[in-house]
Design a protein around this motif. Sequence first.
Motif, PDB file in Angstrom:
ATOM      1  N   LYS A 276      28.727 -65.389  30.995  1.00 33.24           N
ATOM      2  CA  LYS A 276      29.038 -64.166  31.727  1.00 33.24           C
ATOM      3  C   LYS A 276      27.870 -63.192  31.593  1.00 33.24           C
ATOM      4  CE  LYS A 276      33.423 -65.181  32.730  1.00 33.24           C
ATOM      5  NZ  LYS A 276      33.972 -65.259  34.092  1.00 33.24           N
ATOM      6  N   HIS A 277      27.519 -62.534  32.705  1.00 30.98           N
ATOM      7  CA  HIS A 277      26.427 -61.568  32.581  1.00 30.98           C
ATOM      8  C   HIS A 277      26.934 -60.133  32.608  1.00 30.98           C
ATOM      9  CE1 HIS A 277      26.596 -60.908  36.950  1.00 30.98           C
ATOM     10  NE2 HIS A 277      26.583 -62.201  37.085  1.00 30.98           N
ATOM     11  N   ASN A 278      28.244 -59.953  32.593  1.00 30.22           N
ATOM     12  CA  ASN A 278      28.869 -58.646  32.346  1.00 30.22           C
ATOM     13  C   ASN A 278      28.307 -57.538  33.229  1.00 30.22           C
ATOM     14  OD1 ASN A 278      30.464 -59.751  30.259  1.00 30.22           O
ATOM     15  ND2 ASN A 278      28.761 -59.535  28.807  1.00 30.22           N
ATOM     16  N   GLY A 279      28.084 -57.854  34.484  1.00 25.76           N
ATOM     17  CA  GLY A 279      27.680 -56.825  35.425  1.00 25.76           C
ATOM     18  C   GLY A 279      26.233 -56.410  35.325  1.00 25.76           C
ATOM     19  N   GLN A 280      25.436 -57.063  34.490  1.00 31.81           N
ATOM     20  CA  GLN A 280      24.023 -56.709  34.387  1.00 31.81           C
ATOM     21  C   GLN A 280      23.294 -57.051  35.686  1.00 31.81           C
ATOM     22  OE1 GLN A 280      23.488 -58.954  30.452  1.00 31.81           O
ATOM     23  NE2 GLN A 280      21.897 -57.373  30.338  1.00 31.81           N
ATOM     24  N   HIS A 281      22.274 -56.267  35.965  1.00 32.98           N
ATOM     25  CA  HIS A 281      21.404 -56.597  37.099  1.00 32.98           C
ATOM     26  C   HIS A 281      20.567 -57.816  36.734  1.00 32.98           C
ATOM     27  CE1 HIS A 281      22.557 -52.988  39.129  1.00 32.98           C
ATOM     28  NE2 HIS A 281      22.037 -52.193  38.211  1.00 32.98           N
ATOM     29  N   PHE A 282      20.364 -58.707  37.712  1.00 30.73           N
ATOM     30  CA  PHE A 282      19.593 -59.922  37.441  1.00 30.73           C
ATOM     31  C   PHE A 282      18.169 -59.616  37.030  1.00 30.73           C
ATOM     32  CE2 PHE A 282      22.294 -63.131  40.048  1.00 30.73           C
ATOM     33  CZ  PHE A 282      23.248 -63.095  39.047  1.00 30.73           C
ATOM     34  N   LYS A 283      17.643 -58.508  37.489  1.00 27.81           N
ATOM     35  CA  LYS A 283      16.260 -58.175  37.122  1.00 27.81           C
ATOM     36  C   LYS A 283      16.139 -57.870  35.633  1.00 27.81           C
ATOM     37  CE  LYS A 283      16.337 -53.170  37.920  1.00 27.81           C
ATOM     38  NZ  LYS A 283      15.929 -52.819  36.550  1.00 27.81           N
TER      39      LYS A 283
ATOM     40  N   HIS B 256      13.760 -64.599  39.695  1.00 26.48           N
ATOM     41  CA  HIS B 256      13.108 -65.240  40.831  1.00 26.48           C
ATOM     42  C   HIS B 256      14.064 -65.436  42.012  1.00 26.48           C
ATOM     43  CE1 HIS B 256       9.612 -65.731  38.460  1.00 26.48           C
ATOM     44  NE2 HIS B 256       9.059 -66.663  39.200  1.00 26.48           N
ATOM     45  N   LEU B 257      15.291 -64.974  41.857  1.00 30.90           N
ATOM     46  CA  LEU B 257      16.202 -64.971  42.994  1.00 30.90           C
ATOM     47  C   LEU B 257      15.682 -63.981  44.034  1.00 30.90           C
ATOM     48  CD1 LEU B 257      19.669 -65.059  41.196  1.00 30.90           C
ATOM     49  CD2 LEU B 257      18.613 -66.891  42.520  1.00 30.90           C
ATOM     50  N   PRO B 258      16.132 -64.064  45.285  1.00 26.93           N
ATOM     51  CA  PRO B 258      15.656 -63.125  46.306  1.00 26.93           C
ATOM     52  C   PRO B 258      15.765 -61.680  45.828  1.00 26.93           C
ATOM     53  CG  PRO B 258      16.995 -64.822  47.320  1.00 26.93           C
ATOM     54  CD  PRO B 258      17.088 -65.046  45.833  1.00 26.93           C
ATOM     55  N   ASP B 259      14.748 -60.882  46.126  1.00 21.77           N
ATOM     56  CA  ASP B 259      14.685 -59.533  45.581  1.00 21.77           C
ATOM     57  C   ASP B 259      15.880 -58.679  45.980  1.00 21.77           C
ATOM     58  OD1 ASP B 259      13.861 -59.611  48.190  1.00 21.77           O
ATOM     59  OD2 ASP B 259      12.232 -58.182  47.958  1.00 21.77           O
TER      60      ASP B 259
ATOM     61  N   THR C 247      24.513 -53.083  45.660  1.00 25.81           N
ATOM     62  CA  THR C 247      23.775 -52.333  46.665  1.00 25.81           C
ATOM     63  C   THR C 247      24.129 -52.893  48.037  1.00 25.81           C
ATOM     64  OG1 THR C 247      21.874 -53.825  46.564  1.00 25.81           O
ATOM     65  CG2 THR C 247      21.867 -51.935  45.058  1.00 25.81           C
ATOM     66  N   ILE C 248      23.860 -52.145  49.078  1.00 20.47           N
ATOM     67  CA  ILE C 248      24.213 -52.590  50.436  1.00 20.47           C
ATOM     68  C   ILE C 248      23.502 -53.889  50.778  1.00 20.47           C
ATOM     69  CG2 ILE C 248      23.982 -52.027  52.886  1.00 20.47           C
ATOM     70  CD1 ILE C 248      24.458 -49.126  52.201  1.00 20.47           C
ATOM     71  N   LYS C 249      22.201 -53.955  50.461  1.00 18.79           N
ATOM     72  CA  LYS C 249      21.452 -55.151  50.837  1.00 18.79           C
ATOM     73  C   LYS C 249      21.879 -56.359  50.020  1.00 18.79           C
ATOM     74  CE  LYS C 249      17.391 -53.902  48.007  1.00 18.79           C
ATOM     75  NZ  LYS C 249      15.924 -53.629  48.080  1.00 18.79           N
ATOM     76  N   CYS C 250      22.252 -56.147  48.755  1.00 17.44           N
ATOM     77  CA  CYS C 250      22.729 -57.250  47.927  1.00 17.44           C
ATOM     78  C   CYS C 250      24.072 -57.760  48.440  1.00 17.44           C
ATOM     79  CB  CYS C 250      22.850 -56.805  46.487  1.00 17.44           C
ATOM     80  SG  CYS C 250      23.542 -58.066  45.390  1.00 17.44           S
ATOM     81  N   ASP C 251      25.002 -56.858  48.665  1.00 19.54           N
ATOM     82  CA  ASP C 251      26.328 -57.257  49.141  1.00 19.54           C
ATOM     83  C   ASP C 251      26.242 -57.957  50.493  1.00 19.54           C
ATOM     84  OD1 ASP C 251      27.374 -56.152  46.875  1.00 19.54           O
ATOM     85  OD2 ASP C 251      28.033 -54.288  47.826  1.00 19.54           O
ATOM     86  N   PHE C 252      25.322 -57.513  51.349  1.00 20.62           N
ATOM     87  CA  PHE C 252      25.167 -58.120  52.668  1.00 20.62           C
ATOM     88  C   PHE C 252      24.702 -59.565  52.537  1.00 20.62           C
ATOM     89  CE2 PHE C 252      22.369 -58.675  56.541  1.00 20.62           C
ATOM     90  CZ  PHE C 252      23.424 -58.924  57.412  1.00 20.62           C
ATOM     91  N   LEU C 253      23.693 -59.809  51.700  1.00 22.69           N
ATOM     92  CA  LEU C 253      23.193 -61.173  51.544  1.00 22.69           C
ATOM     93  C   LEU C 253      24.240 -62.072  50.895  1.00 22.69           C
ATOM     94  CD1 LEU C 253      20.961 -63.238  51.844  1.00 22.69           C
ATOM     95  CD2 LEU C 253      20.035 -62.507  49.644  1.00 22.69           C
ATOM     96  N   ILE C 254      24.924 -61.580  49.879  1.00 21.91           N
ATOM     97  CA  ILE C 254      25.960 -62.382  49.226  1.00 21.91           C
ATOM     98  C   ILE C 254      27.047 -62.746  50.232  1.00 21.91           C
ATOM     99  CG2 ILE C 254      27.748 -62.398  47.453  1.00 21.91           C
ATOM    100  CD1 ILE C 254      24.904 -62.661  46.404  1.00 21.91           C
ATOM    101  N   ASN C 255      27.425 -61.801  51.079  1.00 19.91           N
ATOM    102  CA  ASN C 255      28.439 -62.070  52.101  1.00 19.91           C
ATOM    103  C   ASN C 255      27.944 -63.114  53.093  1.00 19.91           C
ATOM    104  OD1 ASN C 255      30.971 -61.727  53.173  1.00 19.91           O
ATOM    105  ND2 ASN C 255      30.452 -59.906  54.350  1.00 19.91           N
TER     106      ASN C 255
ATOM    107  N   GLN D 179      10.547 -66.102  48.627  1.00 27.10           N
ATOM    108  CA  GLN D 179       9.217 -66.650  48.367  1.00 27.10           C
ATOM    109  C   GLN D 179       9.034 -67.093  46.914  1.00 27.10           C
ATOM    110  OE1 GLN D 179       6.555 -63.597  49.775  1.00 27.10           O
ATOM    111  NE2 GLN D 179       7.092 -63.925  51.920  1.00 27.10           N
ATOM    112  N   LYS D 180       9.712 -66.421  45.970  1.00 30.86           N
ATOM    113  CA  LYS D 180       9.617 -66.848  44.570  1.00 30.86           C
ATOM    114  C   LYS D 180      10.247 -68.226  44.384  1.00 30.86           C
ATOM    115  CE  LYS D 180       9.554 -62.220  42.505  1.00 30.86           C
ATOM    116  NZ  LYS D 180      10.243 -61.283  41.582  1.00 30.86           N
ATOM    117  N   LEU D 181      11.336 -68.479  45.089  1.00 27.52           N
ATOM    118  CA  LEU D 181      11.970 -69.796  45.024  1.00 27.52           C
ATOM    119  C   LEU D 181      11.060 -70.853  45.630  1.00 27.52           C
ATOM    120  CD1 LEU D 181      15.563 -68.753  46.157  1.00 27.52           C
ATOM    121  CD2 LEU D 181      14.761 -69.142  43.822  1.00 27.52           C
ATOM    122  N   ASN D 182      10.413 -70.520  46.736  1.00 34.95           N
ATOM    123  CA  ASN D 182       9.484 -71.457  47.360  1.00 34.95           C
ATOM    124  C   ASN D 182       8.304 -71.755  46.444  1.00 34.95           C
ATOM    125  OD1 ASN D 182      11.158 -71.335  49.583  1.00 34.95           O
ATOM    126  ND2 ASN D 182       9.827 -69.997  50.772  1.00 34.95           N
TER     127      ASN D 182
END
Length: 346
Positions: free
Chosen positions: A109-116, A134-137, A144-152, A305-308
């Motif tokens: 469990k990462h307990n809500g920590q940011h991946f960064k 190295h996951l997408p930034d 965040t809006i951009k994080c929730d959008f990509l996860i969705n 790009q980090k994944l690539n």
Amino acid sequence: SYIAAFFATIPLISFHQLPPIPLDPASYDSPDALTSDLVNLNNVHVRVALTSTLRSFIIDLFCYPALEIAAHLGIPAYNFFTSNTSCLALYLHLPNIYPVVLIGDNISKHNGQHFKDIDTVFHLPWLPPTPLNHLPDTTLLKNTIKCDFLINCTAHLAKSAGNIINTFETLEPKAVKALSLGFSIPDGPNQTQTPPIFCVGPLIDTHRNGNGDKGEECLKEKRAVGLERSGQRFSWVVSNPPPNNNKQGFSKGSHPSLEGFLDHTSGGVGHDSVGGFVTHCGWNSVLESICTGVPMVAWLLYAEQKLNKILLLEELKLALPVNESENGLVSAEEVEKRVRELMETE
């Protein structure tokens, strides 16, 4: 334009212009929020534009709301994934990586920590060990809006009838095999197997004339010194720096170019005189380099790009890394070192 050239090549394909959506870009804090609303609000217009003779539907990762239209019409909807199979496999797992992190054979469990902020590596059977940062930034800061959008968006990948990928089996045999056999996605749609995949690559634009923009101010940056010191002749195709304000990213700014540049770069990476390619690891550029037999120096920026880069360095062994300093910048000495290594060693 690209559409005009495409239509001239394949006239059987028709284009439907959807009505404009009355949204004010200045009222949005990020392009992701605007994109999300545009895609959702366009659904009604897409449904009107479609005909009863339609037999299947192909959508983009970010256009997942159109899956509702396909279901309503009773036709299969396929997702066209423009990156590689390894990235697709990771994206299928991404919604589940958020509540837990796969560390070796253990679940943590990462307990809500940011991946960064999490200094660890996660493991999936078909991928080299991958650092969480190295996951997408867009996913590195949670809620965040951009994080929730990509996860969705990624959560809907498993709901399509199949995924069409710009790759080929011999390039990514482990990932292609894993997705071809299918694997269970925890908490996925009915906990079913992943949908089938269709490898249609490599799809590259062999007629592209290098339409990148070249700004004189960018050429004055310190990193240009590294290229010059390497002693190798080079063409550097860059765009203007991104705006500091996200809202400015909605409008197209001026893009200076160098007169005669296209004449010198015709043929792109596949030109006979090209011996190496310093790339940001976008999948289209990577495929072009692989198909023309040009080795790469991986100088990544953002997105997947980090994944690539991990795929190129650890799995395919087709690139050299450009390492960042502690402040996240790349020095002229590092650029010189890597370019020399690429061009002067066997």
